[in-house]
Design an enzyme around this catalytic site. Structure first.
Site, PDB file in Angstrom:
ATOM      1  N   LYS A 171      27.997  38.836  47.372  1.00 13.92           N
ATOM      2  CA  LYS A 171      28.947  39.858  46.904  1.00 13.92           C
ATOM      3  C   LYS A 171      29.901  39.285  45.862  1.00 13.92           C
ATOM      4  O   LYS A 171      30.224  39.941  44.857  1.00 13.92           O
ATOM      5  CB  LYS A 171      29.743  40.410  48.090  1.00 13.92           C
ATOM      6  CG  LYS A 171      30.895  41.339  47.711  1.00 13.92           C
ATOM      7  CD  LYS A 171      30.424  42.638  47.049  1.00 13.92           C
ATOM      8  CE  LYS A 171      31.599  43.499  46.579  1.00 13.92           C
ATOM      9  NZ  LYS A 171      32.388  44.074  47.660  1.00 13.92           N
ATOM     10  N   LYS A 240      41.465  40.149  42.997  1.00 15.95           N
ATOM     11  CA  LYS A 240      41.345  39.378  44.241  1.00 15.95           C
ATOM     12  C   LYS A 240      39.947  38.783  44.382  1.00 15.95           C
ATOM     13  O   LYS A 240      39.773  37.607  44.718  1.00 15.95           O
ATOM     14  CB  LYS A 240      41.679  40.286  45.421  1.00 15.95           C
ATOM     15  CG  LYS A 240      41.541  39.642  46.799  1.00 15.95           C
ATOM     16  CD  LYS A 240      40.223  39.953  47.478  1.00 15.95           C
ATOM     17  CE  LYS A 240      40.053  41.427  47.800  1.00 15.95           C
ATOM     18  NZ  LYS A 240      38.782  41.685  48.556  1.00 15.95           N
TER      19      LYS A 240
END
Length: 290
Positions: A171, A240
């Site tokens: 991911k 992030k």
């Protein structure tokens, strides 16, 4: 049929939990904002009320939370889920955090008598709503097989990637490329503006060329043309993820030179107030700073 609990009823979690309700499951929802729990109840879900209630009632417990600190607090904190007596549940985390945090959670979950799967998702709110998410799953293979009937309701591209943490590694590489493509879209469209090239013409041409990408399609068609800033995926969340990808690269002794520049660009956009807007507004930031 198993009883489910879903912790985190945000932009992604709400439609995912709703799809499980519509598939016939009893689903308890828990969220920091109690208004979200009321909305979920209107969709057919049940309010969970507390982590203690989740631990008591659920056979499968899912989390979809925005920040690593949220996952750590909910699962590992002093009053976290793993501090309560558990009935051998399956725990699935759909958040994007660090691979090392997933390994820590899996170890503590196993000591508490639970099974654990890290299962970050890609596909945005559209994919969450339609049940067509890509889901990257790390953990023991038997646990993945156990979770698959639930995952099949939520996603259309489900992949077992290996041990706990490996789903998140895949991911984060995905998010690294999303960040690169987002920066390229923003700067390319600004270059078109400044060069007197119509953006719709550019999009038509590039969509039939090697520059075509799903990110270009998403950002241009769904947000830029519509002059839409409400986040399908907030710029700060991608920032992030870029930071987590940089951390992962450091652990692998890999230098992401281009990635550092893109992360810096996102940080500057966040500092200028774009953080809570959709990630596609990086284009607006690039235009603004000239």
């Amino acid at each position: 049929m198993q009883t489910l609990a879903f912790i985190g009823l945000g932009n992604m979690g709400m439609p995912m939990a709703r799809n499980l309700v519509q598939a016939g499951y009893v689903v308890y929802g828990l969220n920091r904002s109690k208004e979200k729990e009321k909305t979920f109840e209107e969709l057919g879900g049940r309010p969970a009320e507390s982590l203690a209630a989740v631990a008591e009632k659920a056979d499968v417990i899912m989390t979809c939370l925005p920040q690593p600190a949220d996952v750590e607090q909910v699962l590992l904190g002093e009053k976290g889920l793993l501090q309560f007596p558990l009935n051998n549940p399956l725990i699935i985390d759909f958040s994007t955090v660090s691979p090392s945090l997933h390994r820590t959670v899996e170890e503590k979950a196993q000591r508490s008598g639970a099974r654990y799967l890290d299962a970050p998702v890609s596909g945005g709110t559209t994919g969450a709503d339609a049940g067509t998410l890509a889901i990257m799953c790390g953990g023991e293979e038997e646990v993945f097989k156990e979770a698959q009937p639930i995952l099949d309701i939520l996603g259309a591209n489900i992949t077992y990637t290996g041990p706990a943490g490996s789903g998140t590694k895949v991911k984060l590489i995905n998010q690294y490329m999303v960040g690169m493509h987002t920066a390229a879209v923003g700067e390319a469209l600004h270059l078109a503006d400044q060069s007197g090239i119509d953006k719709s013409l550019l999009y038509q041409v590039l969509s039939r060329s090697f520059a075509q990408s799903r990110i270009f399609d998403r950002h241009y068609r769904d947000f830029i043309v519509e002059d839409k800033e409400e986040p399908g995926f907030a710029l700060d969340l991608l920032l992030k993820d870029l930071g987590l990808a940089e951390q992962m690269a450091g652990e692998a002794d890999v230098n992401l030179e281009a990635g550092k520049k893109v992360e810096d660009l996102f940080q500057k956009a966040s500092d200028q107030g774009f953080g809570e807007k959709d990630m596609s507004t990086l284009y607006q930031f690039v235009k603004q700073r000239e």
